[in-house]
Motif scaffolding. Structure first.
Motif, PDB file in Angstrom:
ATOM      1  N   ASP A 191       0.811  -1.225   0.000  1.00 13.30           N
ATOM      2  CA  ASP A 191       0.000   0.000   0.000  1.00 13.30           C
ATOM      3  C   ASP A 191       0.842   1.273   0.000  1.00 13.30           C
ATOM      4  O   ASP A 191       0.451   2.286  -0.585  1.00 13.30           O
ATOM      5  CB  ASP A 191      -0.931   0.019   1.217  1.00 13.30           C
ATOM      6  CG  ASP A 191      -1.999  -1.048   1.153  1.00 13.30           C
ATOM      7  OD1 ASP A 191      -2.427  -1.387   0.032  1.00 13.30           O
ATOM      8  OD2 ASP A 191      -2.409  -1.555   2.220  1.00 13.30           O
ATOM      9  N   LYS A 224      -2.739   5.066 -11.090  1.00  7.88           N
ATOM     10  CA  LYS A 224      -3.432   5.342  -9.824  1.00  7.88           C
ATOM     11  C   LYS A 224      -2.486   5.478  -8.635  1.00  7.88           C
ATOM     12  O   LYS A 224      -2.886   5.283  -7.479  1.00  7.88           O
ATOM     13  CB  LYS A 224      -4.487   4.265  -9.521  1.00  7.88           C
ATOM     14  CG  LYS A 224      -5.490   4.023 -10.636  1.00  7.88           C
ATOM     15  CD  LYS A 224      -6.275   5.273 -10.964  1.00  7.88           C
ATOM     16  CE  LYS A 224      -7.316   5.004 -12.048  1.00  7.88           C
ATOM     17  NZ  LYS A 224      -8.012   6.253 -12.470  1.00  7.88           N
ATOM     18  N   LYS A 234      -0.483   7.485  -5.918  1.00  6.28           N
ATOM     19  CA  LYS A 234      -0.565   8.766  -5.218  1.00  6.28           C
ATOM     20  C   LYS A 234       0.836   9.165  -4.791  1.00  6.28           C
ATOM     21  O   LYS A 234       1.528   8.396  -4.124  1.00  6.28           O
ATOM     22  CB  LYS A 234      -1.473   8.643  -3.999  1.00  6.28           C
ATOM     23  CG  LYS A 234      -1.631   9.931  -3.197  1.00  6.28           C
ATOM     24  CD  LYS A 234      -2.606   9.730  -2.055  1.00  6.28           C
ATOM     25  CE  LYS A 234      -2.772  11.003  -1.241  1.00  6.28           C
ATOM     26  NZ  LYS A 234      -3.780  10.829  -0.154  1.00  6.28           N
ATOM     27  N   THR A 264      -2.204  13.753  -8.351  1.00  5.25           N
ATOM     28  CA  THR A 264      -2.401  12.368  -7.904  1.00  5.25           C
ATOM     29  C   THR A 264      -3.119  12.252  -6.559  1.00  5.25           C
ATOM     30  O   THR A 264      -3.303  11.149  -6.055  1.00  5.25           O
ATOM     31  CB  THR A 264      -1.041  11.656  -7.802  1.00  5.25           C
ATOM     32  OG1 THR A 264      -0.231  12.302  -6.805  1.00  5.25           O
ATOM     33  CG2 THR A 264      -0.309  11.673  -9.138  1.00  5.25           C
ATOM     34  N   GLU A 265      -3.539  13.384  -5.991  1.00  5.99           N
ATOM     35  CA  GLU A 265      -4.113  13.397  -4.644  1.00  5.99           C
ATOM     36  C   GLU A 265      -5.279  12.421  -4.494  1.00  5.99           C
ATOM     37  O   GLU A 265      -5.420  11.750  -3.478  1.00  5.99           O
ATOM     38  CB  GLU A 265      -4.572  14.815  -4.291  1.00  5.99           C
ATOM     39  CG  GLU A 265      -5.335  14.934  -2.984  1.00  5.99           C
ATOM     40  CD  GLU A 265      -4.498  14.540  -1.771  1.00  5.99           C
ATOM     41  OE1 GLU A 265      -5.088  14.041  -0.793  1.00  5.99           O
ATOM     42  OE2 GLU A 265      -3.270  14.727  -1.821  1.00  5.99           O
ATOM     43  N   GLY A 266      -6.127  12.327  -5.489  1.00  5.69           N
ATOM     44  CA  GLY A 266      -7.320  11.487  -5.377  1.00  5.69           C
ATOM     45  C   GLY A 266      -7.117  10.047  -5.764  1.00  5.69           C
ATOM     46  O   GLY A 266      -8.081   9.263  -5.745  1.00  5.69           O
ATOM     47  N   ASN A 267      -5.901   9.647  -6.112  1.00  5.50           N
ATOM     48  CA  ASN A 267      -5.659   8.272  -6.549  1.00  5.50           C
ATOM     49  C   ASN A 267      -5.770   7.299  -5.387  1.00  5.50           C
ATOM     50  O   ASN A 267      -5.400   7.604  -4.255  1.00  5.50           O
ATOM     51  CB  ASN A 267      -4.288   8.154  -7.213  1.00  5.50           C
ATOM     52  CG  ASN A 267      -4.256   8.829  -8.571  1.00  5.50           C
ATOM     53  OD1 ASN A 267      -5.302   9.137  -9.139  1.00  5.50           O
ATOM     54  ND2 ASN A 267      -3.064   9.067  -9.097  1.00  5.50           N
ATOM     55  N   SER A 268      -6.252   6.110  -5.692  1.00  3.98           N
ATOM     56  CA  SER A 268      -6.530   5.113  -4.654  1.00  3.98           C
ATOM     57  C   SER A 268      -5.581   3.926  -4.682  1.00  3.98           C
ATOM     58  O   SER A 268      -5.767   2.953  -3.953  1.00  3.98           O
ATOM     59  CB  SER A 268      -7.972   4.601  -4.808  1.00  3.98           C
ATOM     60  OG  SER A 268      -8.170   4.066  -6.115  1.00  3.98           O
ATOM     61  N   GLY A 269      -4.550   3.987  -5.525  1.00  4.78           N
ATOM     62  CA  GLY A 269      -3.607   2.876  -5.595  1.00  4.78           C
ATOM     63  C   GLY A 269      -2.472   3.045  -4.605  1.00  4.78           C
ATOM     64  O   GLY A 269      -2.646   3.619  -3.522  1.00  4.78           O
ATOM     65  N   THR A 318       0.523   4.407  -2.545  1.00  4.01           N
ATOM     66  CA  THR A 318       1.021   5.726  -2.164  1.00  4.01           C
ATOM     67  C   THR A 318       2.538   5.690  -2.172  1.00  4.01           C
ATOM     68  O   THR A 318       3.151   4.906  -1.458  1.00  4.01           O
ATOM     69  CB  THR A 318       0.516   6.138  -0.774  1.00  4.01           C
ATOM     70  OG1 THR A 318      -0.911   6.271  -0.805  1.00  4.01           O
ATOM     71  CG2 THR A 318       1.120   7.473  -0.351  1.00  4.01           C
TER      72      THR A 318
END
Length: 254
Positions: free
Chosen positions: A69, A110, A112, A137-142, A144
């Protein structure tokens, strides 16, 4: 490729690249050995840094493929400013290139992006590039990706301590109300779980001022591999070393 070496007392490494144990949520890496890699090939240090940047791409791919993650990379320490100006210029030039040409690709995947450290020292132009990367990339869910740039663990703790002291001075916080969790919220990595495993390449066995507070219970893995030689197989082997460790966080074994 040079052999991998976990800490000697862990025993032999699992053979092959197959993942055999639990996957850490957060992997942090001290990327070391670019200069030695270049010197061993009779190349300038800049060539080692370029090869090291290519290893970052492989590392990111492996982290995403294995379900990690958070990935934190120690890309430029606060002490690195003491290097020769030409080498600092090479490093910042690479940073500028990747910010301008690779961020869109990471965004599509994706990823961040977050920067931690005294990034203002890189100047207004690069700071603006970093801010754009974070905003895009703030809203990316992949995955970090945290890039530690002009980062020092001691200064990170000092920054947090100053913020807490200011809150006490203003009357917003009582000194005896300060807890470890509260201090952690003022660190540059606030909101990110502490690393489960910290990896250092090139055979050195020290943290070098990296994530000193956050590494309190991290598993440490030291590799002989020079960073430019790091690849997906190395990453999987690191995960397997981690998976064989028994994490007790100070508790006695059952």
């Amino acid at each position: 490729m040079p052999p991998l070496a976990g800490v000697a007392q862990t025993g032999a490494l699992p053979a092959g690249p197959s993942l055999t144990g639990p996957v850490p949520k957060h992997v942090a890496i001290i990327m070391d050995g670019n200069g030695r890699w270049a010197a061993s090939r009779g190349l300038p240090r800049a060539a080692g840094h370029k090869a090291g940047a290519e290893a970052v791409t492989r590392c990111l791919r492996a982290a995403r493929a294995n379900g990690v993650d958070y990935l934190t990379l120690y890309a430029f320490s606060s002490e690195n400013w003491r290097r020769e100006p030409s080498e600092v210029a090479d490093l910042t030039g690479l940073l500028r290139f990747y910010l301008r040409h690779k961020v869109a690709e990471l965004h599509r995947e994706k990823v961040k992006i977050r920067f931690v450290g005294e990034v203002g020292r890189f100047g207004q132009d690069l700071c603006a590039e970093m801010a754009r990367a974070e905003a895009l990339t703030e809203g990316n869910s992949g995955l970090t990706l945290l890039l530690a740039l002009s980062y020092g663990g001691r200064s990170d703790i000092v920054h947090a301590a100053r913020a807490l002291a200011q809150a006490v001075q203003c009357g917003d916080l009582a000194p005896d109300a300060i807890t470890e969790d509260m201090l952690a919220r003022y660190l540059l990595t606030a909101g990110v779980p502490d690393p489960d495993v910290i990896v250092r390449t090139s055979g050195e066995h020290r943290l070098s001022n990296f994530l000193l507070w956050q590494s309190a219970y991290a598993e440490l893995v030291f590799l002989e591999t020079l960073w430019p030689d790091f690849d997906e197989d190395c990453f999987t082997r690191v995960l397997n070393i981690y998976g064989r460790r028994e994490r007790r966080f100070g508790a006695r074994p059952a």
